[in-house]
Design an enzyme around this catalytic site. Sequence first.
Site, PDB file in Angstrom:
ATOM      1  N   LYS A  77       0.838  -1.209   0.000  1.00  0.00           N
ATOM      2  CA  LYS A  77       0.000   0.000   0.000  1.00  0.00           C
ATOM      3  C   LYS A  77       0.871   1.257   0.000  1.00  0.00           C
ATOM      4  O   LYS A  77       0.691   2.152  -0.814  1.00  0.00           O
ATOM      5  CB  LYS A  77      -0.930   0.020   1.231  1.00  0.00           C
ATOM      6  CG  LYS A  77      -1.859  -1.157   1.328  1.00  0.00           C
ATOM      7  CD  LYS A  77      -2.765  -1.069   2.547  1.00  0.00           C
ATOM      8  CE  LYS A  77      -2.033  -1.206   3.864  1.00  0.00           C
ATOM      9  NZ  LYS A  77      -1.534  -2.554   4.161  1.00  0.00           N
ATOM     10  N   ARG A  84      -9.422   1.342   7.970  1.00  0.00           N
ATOM     11  CA  ARG A  84      -9.086  -0.054   8.259  1.00  0.00           C
ATOM     12  C   ARG A  84     -10.179  -0.751   9.054  1.00  0.00           C
ATOM     13  O   ARG A  84     -10.036  -1.940   9.348  1.00  0.00           O
ATOM     14  CB  ARG A  84      -7.789  -0.102   9.070  1.00  0.00           C
ATOM     15  CG  ARG A  84      -6.543  -0.446   8.255  1.00  0.00           C
ATOM     16  CD  ARG A  84      -5.347  -0.312   9.185  1.00  0.00           C
ATOM     17  NE  ARG A  84      -4.210  -1.078   8.814  1.00  0.00           N
ATOM     18  CZ  ARG A  84      -3.127  -0.582   8.187  1.00  0.00           C
ATOM     19  NH1 ARG A  84      -3.083   0.661   7.818  1.00  0.00           N
ATOM     20  NH2 ARG A  84      -2.103  -1.366   7.940  1.00  0.00           N
ATOM     21  N   ARG A  93      11.603  -6.550   5.174  1.00  0.00           N
ATOM     22  CA  ARG A  93      11.505  -5.159   5.622  1.00  0.00           C
ATOM     23  C   ARG A  93      12.057  -5.025   7.043  1.00  0.00           C
ATOM     24  O   ARG A  93      12.675  -4.026   7.390  1.00  0.00           O
ATOM     25  CB  ARG A  93      10.045  -4.695   5.571  1.00  0.00           C
ATOM     26  CG  ARG A  93       9.884  -3.220   5.820  1.00  0.00           C
ATOM     27  CD  ARG A  93       8.475  -2.735   5.536  1.00  0.00           C
ATOM     28  NE  ARG A  93       7.515  -3.240   6.495  1.00  0.00           N
ATOM     29  CZ  ARG A  93       6.218  -2.958   6.473  1.00  0.00           C
ATOM     30  NH1 ARG A  93       5.728  -2.196   5.502  1.00  0.00           N
ATOM     31  NH2 ARG A  93       5.400  -3.441   7.372  1.00  0.00           N
ATOM     32  N   ARG A 123      11.637  -2.425  11.647  1.00  0.00           N
ATOM     33  CA  ARG A 123      10.343  -2.075  12.246  1.00  0.00           C
ATOM     34  C   ARG A 123       9.945  -3.097  13.302  1.00  0.00           C
ATOM     35  O   ARG A 123      10.000  -4.301  13.058  1.00  0.00           O
ATOM     36  CB  ARG A 123       9.270  -1.967  11.148  1.00  0.00           C
ATOM     37  CG  ARG A 123       9.059  -0.529  10.726  1.00  0.00           C
ATOM     38  CD  ARG A 123       8.100  -0.394   9.607  1.00  0.00           C
ATOM     39  NE  ARG A 123       6.764  -0.938   9.864  1.00  0.00           N
ATOM     40  CZ  ARG A 123       5.735  -0.738   9.054  1.00  0.00           C
ATOM     41  NH1 ARG A 123       5.890  -0.003   7.972  1.00  0.00           N
ATOM     42  NH2 ARG A 123       4.563  -1.260   9.319  1.00  0.00           N
ATOM     43  N   ARG A 147      -0.971  -9.514  12.909  1.00  0.00           N
ATOM     44  CA  ARG A 147      -1.473  -8.467  12.000  1.00  0.00           C
ATOM     45  C   ARG A 147      -2.336  -9.063  10.898  1.00  0.00           C
ATOM     46  O   ARG A 147      -3.323  -8.463  10.478  1.00  0.00           O
ATOM     47  CB  ARG A 147      -0.297  -7.680  11.416  1.00  0.00           C
ATOM     48  CG  ARG A 147       0.354  -6.795  12.472  1.00  0.00           C
ATOM     49  CD  ARG A 147       1.685  -6.282  12.031  1.00  0.00           C
ATOM     50  NE  ARG A 147       1.553  -5.321  10.955  1.00  0.00           N
ATOM     51  CZ  ARG A 147       2.546  -4.974  10.154  1.00  0.00           C
ATOM     52  NH1 ARG A 147       3.740  -5.511  10.299  1.00  0.00           N
ATOM     53  NH2 ARG A 147       2.350  -4.095   9.206  1.00  0.00           N
TER      54      ARG A 147
HETATM   55  P1  B4P Z   1       4.790  -1.599   2.093  1.00  0.00           P
HETATM   56  O1  B4P Z   1       4.435  -0.804   0.916  1.00  0.00           O
HETATM   57  O2  B4P Z   1       5.665  -0.964   3.150  1.00  0.00           O
HETATM   58  O3  B4P Z   1       3.510  -2.232   2.792  1.00  0.00           O
HETATM   59  P2  B4P Z   1       2.154  -1.632   3.432  1.00  0.00           P
HETATM   60  O4  B4P Z   1       1.040  -2.408   2.807  1.00  0.00           O
HETATM   61  O5  B4P Z   1       2.105  -0.149   3.349  1.00  0.00           O
HETATM   62  O6  B4P Z   1       2.385  -2.055   4.971  1.00  0.00           O
HETATM   63  P3  B4P Z   1       1.679  -1.996   6.364  1.00  0.00           P
HETATM   64  O7  B4P Z   1       0.245  -2.416   6.289  1.00  0.00           O
HETATM   65  O8  B4P Z   1       2.594  -2.837   7.201  1.00  0.00           O
HETATM   66  O9  B4P Z   1       1.864  -0.556   6.942  1.00  0.00           O
HETATM   67  P4  B4P Z   1       1.112   0.635   7.607  1.00  0.00           P
HETATM   68  O10 B4P Z   1       2.159   1.644   7.773  1.00  0.00           O
HETATM   69  O11 B4P Z   1      -0.115   1.005   6.853  1.00  0.00           O
HETATM   70  O12 B4P Z   1       5.512  -2.937   1.573  1.00  0.00           O
HETATM   71  C1  B4P Z   1       6.021  -3.943   2.454  1.00  0.00           C
HETATM   72  C2  B4P Z   1       7.334  -4.516   1.940  1.00  0.00           C
HETATM   73  O13 B4P Z   1       7.112  -5.207   0.711  1.00  0.00           O
HETATM   74  C3  B4P Z   1       8.390  -3.450   1.627  1.00  0.00           C
HETATM   75  O14 B4P Z   1       9.634  -3.907   2.061  1.00  0.00           O
HETATM   76  C4  B4P Z   1       8.353  -3.295   0.091  1.00  0.00           C
HETATM   77  O15 B4P Z   1       9.601  -2.939  -0.446  1.00  0.00           O
HETATM   78  C5  B4P Z   1       7.951  -4.694  -0.351  1.00  0.00           C
HETATM   79  N1  B4P Z   1       7.123  -4.689  -1.570  1.00  0.00           N
HETATM   80  C6  B4P Z   1       6.067  -3.864  -1.826  1.00  0.00           C
HETATM   81  N2  B4P Z   1       5.537  -4.152  -3.045  1.00  0.00           N
HETATM   82  C7  B4P Z   1       6.270  -5.217  -3.543  1.00  0.00           C
HETATM   83  C8  B4P Z   1       6.201  -5.985  -4.747  1.00  0.00           C
HETATM   84  N3  B4P Z   1       5.274  -5.743  -5.696  1.00  0.00           N
HETATM   85  N4  B4P Z   1       7.099  -6.985  -4.905  1.00  0.00           N
HETATM   86  C9  B4P Z   1       8.032  -7.252  -3.963  1.00  0.00           C
HETATM   87  N5  B4P Z   1       8.157  -6.549  -2.811  1.00  0.00           N
HETATM   88  C10 B4P Z   1       7.280  -5.545  -2.590  1.00  0.00           C
HETATM   89  O16 B4P Z   1       0.604   0.116   9.049  1.00  0.00           O
HETATM   90  C11 B4P Z   1       1.423  -0.127  10.180  1.00  0.00           C
HETATM   91  C12 B4P Z   1       0.596  -0.231  11.480  1.00  0.00           C
HETATM   92  O17 B4P Z   1       0.054   1.067  11.787  1.00  0.00           O
HETATM   93  C13 B4P Z   1      -0.636  -1.139  11.482  1.00  0.00           C
HETATM   94  O18 B4P Z   1      -0.309  -2.488  11.767  1.00  0.00           O
HETATM   95  C14 B4P Z   1      -1.494  -0.504  12.602  1.00  0.00           C
HETATM   96  O19 B4P Z   1      -1.080  -0.901  13.883  1.00  0.00           O
HETATM   97  C15 B4P Z   1      -1.209   0.970  12.451  1.00  0.00           C
HETATM   98  N6  B4P Z   1      -2.236   1.662  11.611  1.00  0.00           N
HETATM   99  C16 B4P Z   1      -1.998   2.295  10.401  1.00  0.00           C
HETATM  100  N7  B4P Z   1      -3.156   2.806   9.906  1.00  0.00           N
HETATM  101  C17 B4P Z   1      -4.136   2.494  10.814  1.00  0.00           C
HETATM  102  C18 B4P Z   1      -5.547   2.702  10.843  1.00  0.00           C
HETATM  103  N8  B4P Z   1      -6.181   3.347   9.842  1.00  0.00           N
HETATM  104  N9  B4P Z   1      -6.256   2.234  11.908  1.00  0.00           N
HETATM  105  C19 B4P Z   1      -5.641   1.591  12.933  1.00  0.00           C
HETATM  106  N10 B4P Z   1      -4.305   1.333  12.958  1.00  0.00           N
HETATM  107  C20 B4P Z   1      -3.557   1.777  11.903  1.00  0.00           C
END
Ligand code: B4P
Length: 182
Positions: A8, A83, A122, A128, A139
């Site tokens: 995302k 979410r 990651r 992290r 998660r």
């Molecule tokens: P990211 O792009 O970092 O993944 P994400 O989906 O954004 O992650 P996440 O859900 O953990 O994060 P968030 O900050 O929202 O990609 C992950 C890895 O994969 C990276 O290393 C990237 O390089 C690799 N990658 C990506 N695409 C790829 C591809 N096509 N091929 C290969 N590799 C690939 O959330 C973190 C925490 O914050 C949550 O758990 C929660 O506790 C809190 N939070 C955030 N928003 C919230 C909300 N609205 N409500 C309640 N809690 C919330």
Amino acid sequence: MGPPGSGKGTQAKRLAERYRVMHLSTGDMLRAEIASRHALGRSAQGYMDRGDLVPDGLILDMIRSRLQEIPEDGGFILDGFPRTVAQAEELDGLLNGLHLPLERAVLIEVSDAQIKIRLSGRARLEGRSDDTDEVIDRRLDVYRRQTEPLIALYEKRGLLSRVKGEAPVESVFAELEHLRTE
Ligand code: B4P
């Protein structure tokens, strides 16, 4: 939307640059609150470290003011928000108040096996605290229970598009760009 580590953040950042729109990531906002040792960050940290969602009230306090910053004729990408069903309902009210329509909800689909490989990668790169094996399982479970119900909600409204998130980053981005022109 998408499970943790589905890309995302990776894709939202690129889309925001490509289309020059605001990128609003609740995960980034929370990490900034934690880094600056604000009260909100201190309250959120425990939930994030355990792999739980941060309570809706804290998230909504944080996003409400940021939504006001969207220029009247500007676009925006929400990353990792909403979410929960409660967050989605509140978002509807906030956007109505600002006369901003929600054009599309995108679901990035990735298998659990691939998620585990990515998040352990990651963890090594970014250190992290929520990317350990135990917390990743938690998660994924939280995603199933609290966030997946939103898929049906946006599907019913005809707003949902699905993209295959296991392809390389560039291919996922190309698929997202293609949605723009549909
Ligand atoms: P990211 O792009 O970092 O993944 P994400 O989906 O954004 O992650 P996440 O859900 O953990 O994060 P968030 O900050 O929202 O990609 C992950 C890895 O994969 C990276 O290393 C990237 O390089 C690799 N990658 C990506 N695409 C790829 C591809 N096509 N091929 C290969 N590799 C690939 O959330 C973190 C925490 O914050 C949550 O758990 C929660 O506790 C809190 N939070 C955030 N928003 C919230 C909300 N609205 N409500 C309640 N809690 C919330």
